[in-house]
Design a protein around this motif. Structure first.
Motif, short mmCIF file in Angstrom:
data_model
loop_
_atom_site.label_atom_id
_atom_site.label_comp_id
_atom_site.label_asym_id
_atom_site.label_seq_id
_atom_site.Cartn_x
_atom_site.Cartn_y
_atom_site.Cartn_z
N ILE A 40 0.84 -1.20 0.00
CA ILE A 40 0.00 0.00 0.00
C ILE A 40 0.87 1.25 0.00
CG2 ILE A 40 -1.65 1.36 1.37
CD1 ILE A 40 -2.81 -1.36 2.35
N GLN A 41 1.90 1.26 0.84
CA GLN A 41 2.83 2.40 0.90
C GLN A 41 3.59 2.58 -0.41
OE1 GLN A 41 5.17 1.13 4.23
NE2 GLN A 41 3.73 1.88 5.76
N MET A 42 4.04 1.47 -0.99
CA MET A 42 4.82 1.51 -2.23
C MET A 42 4.03 2.10 -3.39
SD MET A 42 6.62 -2.27 -1.92
CE MET A 42 7.09 -2.35 -3.65
N ARG A 43 2.70 1.98 -3.33
CA ARG A 43 1.88 2.36 -4.49
C ARG A 43 1.06 3.63 -4.26
NH1 ARG A 43 -1.02 -2.96 -6.61
NH2 ARG A 43 -1.30 -1.60 -8.42
N LYS A 44 1.48 4.41 -3.27
CA LYS A 44 0.69 5.58 -2.87
C LYS A 44 0.60 6.67 -3.94
CE LYS A 44 4.56 7.75 -0.42
NZ LYS A 44 5.02 8.22 0.92
N ASN A 45 1.53 6.66 -4.89
CA ASN A 45 1.50 7.71 -5.92
C ASN A 45 0.73 7.32 -7.18
OD1 ASN A 45 3.12 9.51 -4.40
ND2 ASN A 45 4.97 8.38 -5.01
N GLU A 46 0.22 6.09 -7.22
CA GLU A 46 -0.41 5.61 -8.46
C GLU A 46 -1.67 6.37 -8.88
OE1 GLU A 46 -0.88 1.44 -9.11
OE2 GLU A 46 1.10 0.97 -8.30
N PRO A 47 -2.55 6.75 -7.95
CA PRO A 47 -3.78 7.39 -8.43
C PRO A 47 -3.63 8.85 -8.79
CG PRO A 47 -3.82 7.23 -6.05
CD PRO A 47 -2.59 6.50 -6.51
N GLY A 48 -2.45 9.43 -8.59
CA GLY A 48 -2.29 10.84 -8.88
C GLY A 48 -3.12 11.68 -7.94
N ASN A 49 -3.97 12.54 -8.49
CA ASN A 49 -4.81 13.41 -7.66
C ASN A 49 -6.18 12.82 -7.36
OD1 ASN A 49 -2.84 15.47 -7.60
ND2 ASN A 49 -3.50 16.20 -9.62
N GLU A 50 -6.41 11.58 -7.79
CA GLU A 50 -7.74 10.99 -7.61
C GLU A 50 -7.91 10.41 -6.21
OE1 GLU A 50 -9.21 8.60 -10.89
OE2 GLU A 50 -7.53 9.28 -12.11
N LYS A 51 -9.11 10.52 -5.69
CA LYS A 51 -9.41 10.05 -4.34
C LYS A 51 -9.92 8.61 -4.35
CE LYS A 51 -10.60 14.59 -2.43
NZ LYS A 51 -11.65 15.37 -1.71
N VAL A 52 -9.66 7.91 -3.26
CA VAL A 52 -10.15 6.54 -3.08
C VAL A 52 -11.59 6.61 -2.58
CG1 VAL A 52 -9.91 4.44 -1.71
CG2 VAL A 52 -7.87 5.60 -2.61
#
Length: 393
Positions: A40-52
């Motif tokens: 989860i930490q490693m992939r924190k930049n994947e969504p860009g500015n989009e919210k979960v």
């Protein structure tokens, strides 16, 4: 962005029909939870500015984790991603994991895991009931019994408004009467969402082996078809909307997580065998717990990826669209994929329209929508495959 899916690859025992990735050994459970948090930490930049918008614990059996471990993973998502104010947070669970009996034999709400799950932020439970009959549960090798299923729902409905249960039809020996009783039992608890699937025989499963040996009778398509239509009719009478081939929800209780998949939204899959989609590319983690943990500990993501071609994206849209009440927009096919795709779809769908399996509707401003008819619903996957395009030549 749509959401984050977290795959928990552990189960107490193997259901005879299941071909999902899981292990019945819990020796690496603590290491796995730490690895999931690290991915989860490693992939924190994947969504860009989009919210979960959704967090979904799937499996395997996510309820096999402790409440503390589940909370740790939820907290890790919040620490690394921007999450909307009221996300849908779903936990798949088995009835036996949600059951707690005090010494007096009464449910203790003060210590009950269902109450604890509510308190840490889970707001939607997906409970794997499958059947309320003992003989069905034994045939499928489920870890719970029929009494546990009912007691679980009695307690769950005290704390959760948003509950979905799984039911399986087409089980060998299941009569129409027994199937209808299953449905009525589910409705008696006031459940607002039901997911229901035909029992299928997947290669290399225990069920496949038993059928080949003649120990268990093979499921019959005609029985499953009858059960499906009984299900559709009864749930529609009860006020459910059949919004996806296998999913029925009361208004405002559709699964936001699953609806996002069917509508082609982005999602991140965490854990061994979990899939991710960014709108153009699909990736998947390897289905091996030991190697997954090893790679993550070395700060590597153990995954493969593919860029979907225009044909791939068209075929996926046809499959997911026909399974839902939203159907396939003919204007969208023309706009996103081009005239050749649009003309091909019109040609291929004509025979199914003539046979009464498909229809074209015009729901207001959405333009023409290709949808399955009630007659064609059970045949959706087969119809969709006939509409797939293999090449543009």
């Amino acid at each position: 962005m749509s959401g984050i899916y977290i795959h928990i690859p552990f189960c107490k025992q193997a259901c005879h029909y299941c071909d999902f990735h899981f292990s019945t050994s819990l020796k690496k459970k603590e290491e796995m939870v730490l690895a999931l948090a690290k991915e989860i930490q490693m992939r924190k930049n994947e969504p860009g500015n989009e919210k979960v918008e959704t967090i979904y614990f799937g499996g395997g059996t996510p309820s096999i984790l402790s409440v503390t471990e589940i909370q740790f993973l939820i907290d890790t998502v919040y620490e690394n991603f921007e999450v909307v104010e009221n996300p849908e947070i779903t936990l798949e669970a088995n009835p036996d994991d949600l059951s707690f009996q005090s010494d007096e034999g009464n449910v203790s709400s003060a210590k009950h895991p269902i109450k604890d799950l509510k308190e840490i932020g889970i707001n939607r439970l997906s409970i794997g009931i499958q059947s309320f009959f003992e003989e069905d549960l034994k045939l499928m090798n489920r870890a719970h019994n029929a009494e546990e299923a009912k007691k679980c729902l009695e307690t769950a409905t005290q704390y959760f408004d948003n509950i979905t249960i799984d039911l399986i039809y087409g089980i060998p020996g299941m009569t129409n009467e027994r199937w209808l009783e299953n449905i009525e039992t589910a409705l008696s608890f006031g459940i607002p969402h039901i997911s229901s699937y035909a029992l299928t025989v997947e290669p290399k499963t225990a069920l496949d082996s038993f059928i080949k040996k003649g120990t268990i009778q093979a499921p019959k398509d005609e029985v499953a078809n009858e059960h499906f239509h009984l299900l559709v009719n009864r749930l529609q009478e009860a006020g459910f909307i059949h919004y996806e081939l296998s999913n029925f929800g009361k208004p405002n209780y559709f699964s936001k997580n699953n609806s996002a998949y069917w509508l082609g939204k982005k999602y991140i899959g965490i854990g061994p065998s979990a899939h991710s989609y960014d709108g153009r590319n699909r990736s998947w983690n390897l289905a091996n717990n030991t190697l997954y943990i090893k790679f993550i500990q070395e700060n590597k993501r153990p995954s493969e990826a593919e860029t979907l071609s225009t044909i791939d994206r068209y075929n996926e849209y046809i499959m997911t669209g026909l399974r839902t009440i939203w159907g396939v927009s003919l204007e969208r096919v023309e706009r996103e994929f081009g005239t050749k795709f649009s003309e091909y779809l019109n040609r291929q769908s004509q025979k199914f329209i003539e046979q009464g399996y498909l229809e074209i509707v015009i729901p207001g401003e959405a333009g023409k929508i290709l949808k399955t008819t009630p007659k064609g619903k059970f045949l959706t996957d087969g119809i969709a495959s006939d509409l797939f395009l293999l090449n543009l030549e």
